[in-house]
Design an enzyme around this catalytic site. Structure first.
Site, short mmCIF file in Angstrom:
data_model
loop_
_atom_site.label_atom_id
_atom_site.label_comp_id
_atom_site.label_asym_id
_atom_site.label_seq_id
_atom_site.Cartn_x
_atom_site.Cartn_y
_atom_site.Cartn_z
N LYS A 158 0.84 -1.19 0.00
CA LYS A 158 0.00 0.00 0.00
C LYS A 158 0.88 1.24 0.00
O LYS A 158 2.01 1.14 0.49
CB LYS A 158 -0.96 0.04 1.18
CG LYS A 158 -0.44 -0.32 2.56
CD LYS A 158 0.71 0.36 3.18
CE LYS A 158 0.73 1.82 3.46
NZ LYS A 158 1.98 2.28 4.14
N TYR A 244 -4.60 4.05 6.14
CA TYR A 244 -5.16 3.13 7.14
C TYR A 244 -6.45 3.69 7.74
O TYR A 244 -7.36 2.94 8.10
CB TYR A 244 -4.16 2.87 8.27
CG TYR A 244 -3.05 1.94 7.85
CD1 TYR A 244 -3.28 0.57 7.72
CD2 TYR A 244 -1.77 2.42 7.59
CE1 TYR A 244 -2.27 -0.28 7.32
CE2 TYR A 244 -0.75 1.57 7.20
CZ TYR A 244 -1.00 0.22 7.06
OH TYR A 244 -0.01 -0.63 6.66
#
Ligand code: NDP
Length: 390
Positions: A158, A244
């Protein structure tokens, strides 16, 4: 690292030029991917069928890690000593001294060691089934696409890429080459975060009304200076950590936000933050009227995921760390086990490859999130509420 940066710029320019010729102006028309049914890249490939038939599903798949930095060294390689369905078979590195060290430490044969120039030759290596991209964000697209063309299944860290366009190219390349694509969203394999998904999505305490999410750390200006370079990082803490919070809010709700407002924070360390933001806060609106207030910064340490529903609440803190995640609800402590998230994530992807199953953290989810990150930046730049396209 200077050598790395030069190589990156030179190669990226050339690669993106070739890429735009290859893909032209195609778009993907990607459907919204729900948490319950995230699909990856199509049905079982010929390669998977051969693997399954030959092995009766008992084969451990070989993983090659690409980019031997902090995350690969301290988390992924140790996790690969615990995995059951895959193992550390190869490495790709631009640093010869690391190659020597890793070969010794993990018993990796010379034939499974590559650098960024020889990377494409991995196509001829039957020991490698899965390539795991752990490079700076701005390099994810190129190395995913080259890996897909080598007919290897891909896990990409990510954020999936630094632009929506790159994410689409990555998905397209994996589809065209019949390989699976998964994003390194390890918290989808972590019991406390899984419990939050259940509490929120199944409305255990009624409909969710409010979310608060924060993920920050103090950037020390150490070896990973690429994090301050917009071309390599795509942005500052939003790309690195704020993702996140976006993830946490969405997997609490089980749906995608519709609009966002945002504000850049003050720059108190201009010696570091002249190219990317030092901090940013944003508010996402969900279809049922719930709001998620989120923040991320490279100037403090925090990790929170809080949810408030009609009849109860929950709180993870720390929420996103590799270990030591703690959770409570209005009923008390969650009392859930600590697990090796990375080992679970990689084993689950290997299982998907072996069984022809779909990963629950596919490229489409990575694309969705990068689209939201772009909307957050636009909202902060313009001061306007930005609609999130799905
Ligand atoms: P590091 O800076 O520690 O490592 C990156 C590695 O990439 C370098 O060590 C180097 O490896 C290689 N590299 C190749 N070209 C360059 C370049 N131009 N500049 C810098 N490095 C280069 O980063 P991290 O390991 O912390 O992060 C890597 C990726 O993993 C990022 O996308 C990050 O977002 C993600 N990540 C995900 C986490 C998670 O929890 N899921 C946690 C931490 C990071 P070599 O010398 O072998 O060529």
């Amino acid at each position: 690292m200077l050598q790395h940066s030069y190589l990156f710029r030179h190669n990226r320019r050339k690669f993106l030029k070739d890429l735009s010729l290859a893909f032209g102006a195609t778009t993907l028309g990607m459907p919204l991917v729900s948490l319950a049914s995230c699909q990856s890249s199509g049905s079982e490939t010929q390669q998977e069928q051969q693997t399954n038939q030959a092995s009766g599903n008992s084969k451990k798949l070989g993983i090659a890690l690409v980019g031997l930095g902090s995350y690969a060294t301290n988390q992924l390689a140790p996790a690969l000593q615990e995995t059951e369905k895959c193992y550390l078979a190869g490495i790709v590195t631009g640093t010869p001294s690391k190659a020597e060290e890793w070969k010794r430490k993990y018993n990796i044969p010379d034939k499974n060691v590559y650098n960024y120039e020889t990377y494409d030759q991995i196509a001829d290596n039957p020991d490698i089934d899965i390539i795991y991209i752990v490079l700076p964000n701005g390099m994810h697209a190129e190395y995913t696409i080259r890996g897909a063309r080598a007919k290897k299944h891909i896990i990409c860290e990510k954020p999936m890429a630094t632009t929506v366009a790159d994410c689409k190219h990555m998905i397209e390349a994996c589809n065209q080459n019949n390989v699976k694509l998964s994003i390194g969203y390890r918290l989808h394999f972590e019991p406390h975060n899984l419990r939050v998904m259940e509490l929120g999505q199944q409305q255990v305490y009624g409909a969710v009304q409010q979310i608060e999410a924060a993920d920050s750390f103090v950037f020390s200006g150490s070896s990973d200076k690429w994090r301050l370079d917009k071309e390599l990082a795509g942005g500052g803490p939003l790309m690195d950590l704020g993702i996140y919070c976006v993830q946490g809010a969405i997997y609490t709700m089980g749906e995608t936000p519709t609009a966002v407002t945002a504000k850049f924070g003050e720059v108190t360390r201009p010696e570091y933050f002249d190219d990317v933001e030092q901090s940013i806060s944003w508010q996402m609106e969900f279809p049922n009227g719930a709001v998620a207030n989120c923040r991320t910064s490279y100037n403090k340490n925090e990790g929170l995921l809080y949810g408030k529903a009609e009849n109860g609440w929950w709180r993870l803190e720390p929420a996103y760390s590799y270990s030591g995640i703690k959770g409570k609800t209005n009923e008390g402590l969650m009392n859930l086990p600590q697990v090796n998230q990375q080992a679970r994530q990689m084993d689950d992807f290997a299982r998907c490859v072996l069984e022809g199953d779909e990963t629950k953290v596919p490229g489409e989810m990575g694309l969705r999130d990068v689209r939201i990150l772009e909307a957050i930046y636009e909202a902060a730049r313009t001061g306007e509420s930005v609609a999130i396209q799905t």
